[in-house]
Motif scaffolding. Structure first.
Motif, PDB file in Angstrom:
ATOM      1  N   SER A 145       3.942   1.312  -4.515  1.00  0.00           N
ATOM      2  CA  SER A 145       2.834   1.721  -5.379  1.00  0.00           C
ATOM      3  C   SER A 145       2.340   0.544  -6.207  1.00  0.00           C
ATOM      4  N   ALA A 146       1.033   0.427  -6.314  1.00  0.00           N
ATOM      5  CA  ALA A 146       0.421  -0.594  -7.169  1.00  0.00           C
ATOM      6  C   ALA A 146       0.792  -0.364  -8.628  1.00  0.00           C
ATOM      7  N   VAL A 161      -8.983   4.091  -7.523  1.00  0.00           N
ATOM      8  CA  VAL A 161      -8.289   5.021  -6.619  1.00  0.00           C
ATOM      9  C   VAL A 161      -6.994   5.548  -7.243  1.00  0.00           C
ATOM     10  N   ASP A 174       0.870  -1.186   0.000  1.00  0.00           N
ATOM     11  CA  ASP A 174       0.000   0.000   0.000  1.00  0.00           C
ATOM     12  C   ASP A 174       0.902   1.229   0.000  1.00  0.00           C
ATOM     13  N   HIS A 180      -8.861  -5.015  -4.714  1.00  0.00           N
ATOM     14  CA  HIS A 180     -10.141  -4.557  -4.163  1.00  0.00           C
ATOM     15  C   HIS A 180     -10.090  -3.055  -3.892  1.00  0.00           C
TER      16      HIS A 180
HETATM   17  C1  LIG Z   1     -10.302   2.537  -0.914  1.00  0.00           C
HETATM   18  S1  LIG Z   1      -8.845   1.952  -0.144  1.00  0.00           S
HETATM   19  C2  LIG Z   1      -8.962   0.199  -0.426  1.00  0.00           C
HETATM   20  C3  LIG Z   1      -8.170  -0.597   0.561  1.00  0.00           C
HETATM   21  C4  LIG Z   1      -8.436  -2.088   0.549  1.00  0.00           C
HETATM   22  N1  LIG Z   1      -8.033  -2.715  -0.697  1.00  0.00           N
HETATM   23  C5  LIG Z   1      -9.871  -2.395   0.826  1.00  0.00           C
HETATM   24  O1  LIG Z   1     -10.486  -3.135   0.045  1.00  0.00           O
HETATM   25  O2  LIG Z   1     -10.394  -1.926   1.834  1.00  0.00           O
HETATM   26  C6  LIG Z   1      -7.606   2.470  -1.279  1.00  0.00           C
HETATM   27  C7  LIG Z   1      -6.199   2.173  -0.802  1.00  0.00           C
HETATM   28  O3  LIG Z   1      -5.322   2.440  -1.888  1.00  0.00           O
HETATM   29  C8  LIG Z   1      -4.143   2.982  -1.344  1.00  0.00           C
HETATM   30  N2  LIG Z   1      -3.422   3.614  -2.447  1.00  0.00           N
HETATM   31  C9  LIG Z   1      -3.634   4.810  -3.046  1.00  0.00           C
HETATM   32  N3  LIG Z   1      -2.799   4.969  -4.072  1.00  0.00           N
HETATM   33  C10 LIG Z   1      -2.044   3.841  -4.139  1.00  0.00           C
HETATM   34  C11 LIG Z   1      -0.996   3.395  -4.979  1.00  0.00           C
HETATM   35  N4  LIG Z   1      -0.539   4.136  -6.002  1.00  0.00           N
HETATM   36  N5  LIG Z   1      -0.455   2.188  -4.733  1.00  0.00           N
HETATM   37  C12 LIG Z   1      -0.876   1.425  -3.721  1.00  0.00           C
HETATM   38  N6  LIG Z   1      -1.868   1.785  -2.877  1.00  0.00           N
HETATM   39  C13 LIG Z   1      -2.439   2.985  -3.101  1.00  0.00           C
HETATM   40  C14 LIG Z   1      -4.597   3.875  -0.235  1.00  0.00           C
HETATM   41  O4  LIG Z   1      -3.558   4.147   0.674  1.00  0.00           O
HETATM   42  C15 LIG Z   1      -5.707   3.021   0.367  1.00  0.00           C
HETATM   43  O5  LIG Z   1      -5.204   2.186   1.373  1.00  0.00           O
END
Ligand SMILES: C[S@@+](CC[C@H](N)C(=O)[O-])C[C@H]1O[C@@H](n2cnc3c(N)ncnc32)[C@H](O)[C@@H]1O
Length: 197
Positions: free
Chosen positions: A86-87, A108, A64, A103
Motif C-alpha cells: 500500500s502507498a 485514488v 501497487d 501519478h
Molecule cells: C488510476 S491508477 C494509476 C496507476 C498508474 N500510477 C498510472 O499512472 O497509470 C491507480 C492505481 O492505484 C492502485 N491503488 C489503489 N489503492 C492503492 C494503495 N492503497 N496503495 C497502492 N496502490 C493503490 C490501483 O491498484 C491502481 O493500480
C-alpha cells in the motif's frame, strides 16, 4: 466493491482506456526527473504506463495494491523491483529513494495524507516527488464532482480532493512547480521537494 477488486476488474482495460489520455502529461512530468539518480520509486505503479517515459540508468521500484495491475507492470518492466503493497504504508526504510513518482494515486487512495507522508518519508532530503492528478481548488464549486466523489472514490477515484489540504499535513515538502494540465487545470503536474528536517 473495494479498490483492489475494481482495479482487478479494470486491469485488462486500463491501458486501452487510460493509456492514450495521459501520454503527454506523463512525458512532461517524468522529464522533471534529474539525470543523476540511483533509486526511484513509483508508488501505485499500476500497469506501468509511465515506464516508456522513464530515463535509463536508475533502479526502479514499483508498488501497487492490485496484483492484476502489477502483473501487467511486470510484463512491461521485467527489470523493475515490483511488490504488492500500500502507498499508505510503504515497506521501505526512511530516505531509500532519490525520487518518488505519484501519478494518479493521491486521488485514488483512501488516505492521501498517509500516502504523501510515506512518499516524503522514503525520499531522501532534497529528492523530488512528482505528482500528477486531479484536484479541486479550495472553494471551487464543482457540484457534480463533489456529489459523486464518495461513490466513485470507493471504486476508482475520488473527484473532490484538494491538493493544498493534503500538502499542509506534510510540512517536510515544498512545492517547486505546479502546472495546470488537462480539463482547465483540474489535472495538475506538481513537483515537490523534500526539505531538510
Ligand atoms: C488510476 S491508477 C494509476 C496507476 C498508474 N500510477 C498510472 O499512472 O497509470 C491507480 C492505481 O492505484 C492502485 N491503488 C489503489 N489503492 C492503492 C494503495 N492503497 N496503495 C497502492 N496502490 C493503490 C490501483 O491498484 C491502481 O493500480
Amino acid at each position: 466493491m473495494g479498490l483492489r477488486r475494481s482495479y482487478t476488474l479494470f486491469a485488462p482495460l486500463y491501458d486501452t482506456i487510460v493509456g492514450p489520455v495521459f501520454t503527454e502529461a506523463r512525458r512532461k512530468s517524468l522529464a522533471r526527473l534529474p539525470a543523476a539518480a540511483t533509486r526511484i520509486l513509483l508508488s501505485g505503479i499500476g500497469t506501468g504506463l509511465d515506464v516508456p517515459y522513464l530515463p535509463e540508468g536508475p533502479f526502479y521500484v514499483g508498488i501497487d495494491l492490485t496484483a492484476a495491475m502489477l502483473k501487467r507492470a511486470r510484463r512491461r518492466a521485467p527489470d523493475f523491483g515490483l511488490a504488492q503493497a500500500s502507498a499508505q504504508r510503504l515497506p521501505f526504510a526512511d530516505e531509500t529513494f532519490d525520487h518518488v513518482v505519484l501519478h494518479l494515486i493521491l486521488a485514488v487512495v483512501p488516505d492521501p495524507i498517509a500516502a504523501l507522508r510515506e512518499a516524503a518519508r522514503v525520499v531522501r532530503t532534497g529528492g523530488l516527488i512528482l505528482v500528477y492528478d486531479k484536484f479541486l481548488r479550495r472553494g471551487q464549486r464543482a457540484p457534480l464532482r463533489r456529489l459523486f466523489s464518495p461513490v466513485l472514490g470507493r471504486i476508482v477515484t475520488h473527484t473532490d480532493r484538494v491538493f493544498e489540504d493534503i500538502l499542509v499535513q506534510v510540512p517536510s515538502l515544498a512545492v517547486i512547480e505546479d502546472r495546470a494540465d488537462r480539463v482547465n487545470g483540474y489535472f495538475r503536474r506538481i513537483t515537490l521537494k523534500r526539505l531538510p528536517d
